[in-house]
Motif scaffolding. Structure first.
Motif, PDB file in Angstrom:
ATOM      1  N   ARG A   4       0.818  -1.201   0.000  1.00 39.06           N
ATOM      2  CA  ARG A   4       0.000   0.000   0.000  1.00 39.06           C
ATOM      3  C   ARG A   4       0.859   1.261   0.000  1.00 39.06           C
ATOM      4  NH1 ARG A   4      -5.295  -0.235   1.599  1.00 39.06           N
ATOM      5  NH2 ARG A   4      -5.484  -1.710  -0.060  1.00 39.06           N
ATOM      6  N   LEU A   5       2.027   1.210   0.607  1.00 40.20           N
ATOM      7  CA  LEU A   5       2.884   2.388   0.629  1.00 40.20           C
ATOM      8  C   LEU A   5       3.276   2.785  -0.793  1.00 40.20           C
ATOM      9  CD1 LEU A   5       4.391   4.572   2.129  1.00 40.20           C
ATOM     10  CD2 LEU A   5       6.277   2.970   2.456  1.00 40.20           C
ATOM     11  N   GLU A  46       5.235   4.264  10.770  1.00 36.60           N
ATOM     12  CA  GLU A  46       3.886   3.966  10.278  1.00 36.60           C
ATOM     13  C   GLU A  46       2.940   5.106  10.631  1.00 36.60           C
ATOM     14  OE1 GLU A  46       3.245  -0.813  10.082  1.00 36.60           O
ATOM     15  OE2 GLU A  46       3.087   0.106  12.055  1.00 36.60           O
ATOM     16  N   CYS A  50       0.898   7.408   7.989  1.00 38.39           N
ATOM     17  CA  CYS A  50      -0.565   7.533   8.055  1.00 38.39           C
ATOM     18  C   CYS A  50      -0.978   8.997   8.161  1.00 38.39           C
ATOM     19  CB  CYS A  50      -1.121   6.736   9.232  1.00 38.39           C
ATOM     20  SG  CYS A  50      -1.006   4.942   8.987  1.00 38.39           S
ATOM     21  N   CYS A  55      -4.427   8.512   6.180  1.00 46.13           N
ATOM     22  CA  CYS A  55      -5.033   7.193   6.075  1.00 46.13           C
ATOM     23  C   CYS A  55      -4.897   6.459   7.405  1.00 46.13           C
ATOM     24  CB  CYS A  55      -4.388   6.383   4.945  1.00 46.13           C
ATOM     25  SG  CYS A  55      -2.684   5.894   5.233  1.00 46.13           S
ATOM     26  N   LEU A  60      -3.013   1.232   5.565  1.00 45.42           N
ATOM     27  CA  LEU A  60      -1.597   1.102   5.216  1.00 45.42           C
ATOM     28  C   LEU A  60      -1.177  -0.360   5.216  1.00 45.42           C
ATOM     29  CD1 LEU A  60       1.115   2.505   4.596  1.00 45.42           C
ATOM     30  CD2 LEU A  60       1.511   2.582   7.075  1.00 45.42           C
ATOM     31  N   LYS A  67      -9.712   4.069   3.038  1.00 43.78           N
ATOM     32  CA  LYS A  67      -8.521   4.845   3.383  1.00 43.78           C
ATOM     33  C   LYS A  67      -8.714   5.643   4.663  1.00 43.78           C
ATOM     34  CE  LYS A  67      -5.349   8.259   1.494  1.00 43.78           C
ATOM     35  NZ  LYS A  67      -5.063   9.150   0.383  1.00 43.78           N
TER      36      LYS A  67
END
Length: 123
Positions: A4-5, A46, A50, A55, A60, A67
């Motif tokens: 997802r990143l 993280e 986010c 998100c 993530l 999202k």
């Protein structure tokens, strides 16, 4: 597992170096995560990611396709208001309650709509 990143970076037209600078980490750390050499980022990174992309951590980590839960909930509230407005402005003489079958069909439509909304990356 999809990353997802990488999707977020691509969506925002960011290079790894740009994101690394924005969240104060190394480009190599981002690269290692995106290529699977690193299975999990440190919790503080993280959180920064986010916050940067607005998100959730679940998004993530690919646990959900929503999202941002708050924006998603606001969207559902708007949809509810549209439906309520539709019934409030309908002809009172011809207005009737939905039968159980119509209500079940309507719930199925809403369920499908929810599934469709979850696929939109900007929610």
């Amino acid at each position: 597992m999809k990353n997802r990143l990488h999707e977020l970076r691509t969506q925002y037209n960011l290079h790894q170096e740009q994101l690394a600078k924005a969240i104060n980490c190394s480009q190599q750390l981002i690269s290692n995560y995106e290529t699977g050499k690193l299975k999990r980022l440190p919790a503080d990174l993280e959180e920064k990611i986010c916050n940067y992309f607005n998100c959730s951590l679940d998004y993530l980590r690919c646990r959900t396709n929503i999202k941002n839960e708050e924006k998603y909930s606001q969207t559902l509230i708007k949809i509810q208001a549209i439906i309520e407005d539709f019934y409030a402005n309908s002809d009172k003489e011809n207005q009737q309650d939905l039968t159980d079958e119509e209500l079940a069909n309507f719930q199925e439509i809403l369920s499908r709509f929810k599934d469709i909304l979850q696929k939109f990356p900007k929610l």
